[in-house]
Motif scaffolding. Structure first.
Motif, mmCIF file in Angstrom:
data_model
loop_
_atom_site.group_PDB
_atom_site.id
_atom_site.type_symbol
_atom_site.label_atom_id
_atom_site.label_comp_id
_atom_site.label_asym_id
_atom_site.label_seq_id
_atom_site.Cartn_x
_atom_site.Cartn_y
_atom_site.Cartn_z
ATOM 1 N N ALA A 88 0.841 -1.211 0.000
ATOM 2 C CA ALA A 88 0.000 0.000 0.000
ATOM 3 C C ALA A 88 0.870 1.253 0.000
ATOM 4 C CB ALA A 88 -0.909 -0.009 1.228
ATOM 5 N N LYS A 89 1.958 1.201 0.754
ATOM 6 C CA LYS A 89 2.825 2.380 0.844
ATOM 7 C C LYS A 89 3.486 2.666 -0.498
ATOM 8 C CE LYS A 89 6.930 4.189 3.109
ATOM 9 N NZ LYS A 89 7.682 4.748 1.994
ATOM 10 N N VAL A 90 4.029 1.608 -1.115
ATOM 11 C CA VAL A 90 4.723 1.812 -2.392
ATOM 12 C C VAL A 90 3.722 2.294 -3.456
ATOM 13 C CG1 VAL A 90 6.008 0.624 -4.222
ATOM 14 C CG2 VAL A 90 6.575 0.193 -1.836
ATOM 15 N N ASP A 92 1.085 4.096 -2.807
ATOM 16 C CA ASP A 92 0.853 5.523 -2.498
ATOM 17 C C ASP A 92 1.902 6.389 -3.180
ATOM 18 O OD1 ASP A 92 -1.241 5.004 -0.776
ATOM 19 O OD2 ASP A 92 -0.117 5.440 1.064
ATOM 20 N N GLU A 93 3.167 5.936 -3.145
ATOM 21 C CA GLU A 93 4.249 6.764 -3.724
ATOM 22 C C GLU A 93 4.028 6.934 -5.227
ATOM 23 O OE1 GLU A 93 5.626 8.109 -1.443
ATOM 24 O OE2 GLU A 93 6.395 6.797 0.111
ATOM 25 N N ALA A 94 3.525 5.884 -5.884
ATOM 26 C CA ALA A 94 3.206 6.010 -7.308
ATOM 27 C C ALA A 94 2.129 7.076 -7.501
ATOM 28 C CB ALA A 94 2.727 4.671 -7.868
ATOM 29 N N VAL A 146 13.006 8.728 6.658
ATOM 30 C CA VAL A 146 12.932 9.338 5.315
ATOM 31 C C VAL A 146 11.536 9.914 5.065
ATOM 32 C CG1 VAL A 146 13.131 8.916 2.839
ATOM 33 C CG2 VAL A 146 14.783 7.875 4.422
ATOM 34 N N ASP A 147 10.498 9.129 5.348
ATOM 35 C CA ASP A 147 9.150 9.682 5.196
ATOM 36 C C ASP A 147 8.906 10.768 6.240
ATOM 37 O OD1 ASP A 147 7.548 8.069 3.018
ATOM 38 O OD2 ASP A 147 8.731 6.608 4.105
ATOM 39 N N GLY A 148 9.497 10.590 7.427
ATOM 40 C CA GLY A 148 9.368 11.614 8.473
ATOM 41 C C GLY A 148 9.970 12.940 8.016
ATOM 42 N N GLU A 175 -0.987 10.878 3.524
ATOM 43 C CA GLU A 175 -0.482 9.527 3.255
ATOM 44 C C GLU A 175 0.930 9.349 3.807
ATOM 45 O OE1 GLU A 175 -3.368 8.620 -0.545
ATOM 46 O OE2 GLU A 175 -1.283 9.059 -0.965
ATOM 47 N N GLU A 176 1.737 10.414 3.733
ATOM 48 C CA GLU A 176 3.099 10.323 4.284
ATOM 49 C C GLU A 176 3.062 10.048 5.783
ATOM 50 O OE1 GLU A 176 5.624 9.916 2.602
ATOM 51 O OE2 GLU A 176 5.175 10.800 0.668
ATOM 52 N N SER A 177 2.035 10.574 6.426
ATOM 53 C CA SER A 177 1.912 10.379 7.857
ATOM 54 C C SER A 177 1.716 8.878 8.164
ATOM 55 C CB SER A 177 0.741 11.222 8.349
ATOM 56 O OG SER A 177 0.398 10.862 9.623
ATOM 57 N N PHE A 178 0.910 8.219 7.342
ATOM 58 C CA PHE A 178 0.744 6.756 7.469
ATOM 59 C C PHE A 178 2.094 6.055 7.222
ATOM 60 C CE2 PHE A 178 0.289 3.220 4.329
ATOM 61 C CZ PHE A 178 0.057 2.182 5.220
ATOM 62 N N HIS A 179 2.849 6.532 6.237
ATOM 63 C CA HIS A 179 4.138 5.903 5.925
ATOM 64 C C HIS A 179 5.091 5.978 7.120
ATOM 65 C CE1 HIS A 179 3.410 6.936 1.401
ATOM 66 N NE2 HIS A 179 2.507 6.133 1.913
ATOM 67 N N GLN A 180 5.099 7.150 7.738
ATOM 68 C CA GLN A 180 6.016 7.341 8.862
ATOM 69 C C GLN A 180 5.629 6.420 10.019
ATOM 70 O OE1 GLN A 180 5.708 9.055 12.011
ATOM 71 N NE2 GLN A 180 7.845 9.628 12.383
HETATM 72 FE FE LIG Z 1 6.139 8.220 1.592
#
Ligand SMILES: [Fe+2]
Ligand SMILES: [Fe+2]
Length: 332
Positions: A88-90, A92-94, A146-148, A175-180
């Protein structure tokens, strides 16, 4: 019915423009001063447009290349749950890359031009993705640090002066917040595991801490593009200020996690209450920016290969769109 005429507004457009460049510029400045967004059809100085194209496209490239260091771990994730989360994270980056390419296109540049600039090496992407992800702990540390760092950089962009960029950033930041959090959660789990797992986390932190601090860019005194970007409301907070916010937020998280940060000079400044870090090795930063990082060549060649391998998908989508248009025409 042939309705093209209905799309042509009457009034202003039929009359020759009597405004001078100076008047347009004054209106642009007034909008910035009021805190209004600049929108794609608004007049803007050429340098503002070019600066935005450079920044937004580099940002888009970073999202897309950023999928590579983590994508390789999807098949090696230790549980089905971690696999789903990473997938899901990868993905999101797309999505972030797609929003940002679309935002850049509103400035009059084509997607093909942007992709070509990336593939030829003319356009840059964030240097952080030229570091390798050696162990599973790296996936946690990339999320956490990195996401942080990306969130810290991107939150002020939700208030940047260019409307399409600012709006894209609102969703990206959520979404970045979920990644972190998923990265930090992964690390908390490993730290509750075996001695070897804790050592693996510490090793990953040792390798990613300094590159994460470099993500904020050179010190303010040496940041050549910052002046105009600040003036135009593209950049709201300086590199050093953002780095400081990141350090202040991250040190307590490291303490809670039970890892040490690889900086013997890290300490609290009694006067300001801020955490201060030791000197950053900028020669390493420039080395990686200039193409000599551990993974620069691999990342670019993987990216070009993915683009070439995906040609049939783009061709199939175009063929389908043409067939559908034809069918809709016949049916109408
Ligand atoms: Fe991210
Ligand atoms: Fe992202």
């Amino acid at each position: 019915m042939y309705t093209q005429a209905m799309d042509i507004p009457s009034g202003d457009r039929d009359e020759p423009s009597v405004k001078s460049d100076a008047q347009y510029e004054a209106e642009f400045e007034a909008k910035l001063a009021r805190g209004d967004f600049i929108e794609p059809k608004d007049w803007m100085p050429e340098r503002y447009r070019k600066t935005l194209i450079r920044q937004i496209s580099q940002h888009a490239h970073s999202e897309i290349v950023g999928m590579l260091p983590e994508g390789g771990w999807i098949t090696r994730a230790p549980t089905l749950e971690r696999k789903c989360i990473l997938l899901a994270k990868v993905q999101d980056e797309a999505g972030h890359g797609m929003y940002l390419y679309s935002a850049a296109e509103t400035l009059g540049v084509s997607r093909d031009e942007l992709i070509e600039a990336l593939h030829s090496g003319k356009a840059k992407y964030s240097s952080i993705f030229n570091y390798p992800t050696k162990t599973w702990a790296d996936i946690g540390v990339v999320g956490w640090l990195v996401d942080g760092a990306a969130i810290m950089n991107q939150i002020p962009l939700t208030r940047c002066s260019y409307g399409p960029y600012a709006r894209a950033m609102i969703r990206v930041c959520k979404e970045e917040s979920f990644h972190q959090r998923q990265g930090y959660d992964l690390l908390l789990t490993l730290m509750k595991g075996s001695e070897d797992q804790r050592a693996m986390v510490q090793d990953a932190v040792n390798r990613w801490w300094w590159p994460s601090l470099m993500m904020f860019g050179p010190h303010d005194s040496e940041s050549t593009n910052s002046g105009d970007s600040m003036k135009w409301g593209i950049k709201r907070i300086s590199n050093d200020e953002l780095r400081q916010k990141f350090v202040d937020a991250t040190v307590p998280q490291a303490q809670l996690l039970g890892v040490s940060l690889p900086d013997p000079d890290l300490k609290v400044d009694g006067a300001t209450g801020h955490w201060t870090v030791g000197p950053i090795d900028w020669s390493e930063f420039w080395n990686v920016v200039n193409g000599k990082g551990e993974c620069n060549e691999e990342r670019l060649s993987d990216r070009v290969k993915a683009w070439e391998d995906g040609a049939w998908v783009r061709e199939a989508a175009l063929a389908h769109a043409q067939k559908k248009r034809h069918r809709d025409c016949v049916a109408a």
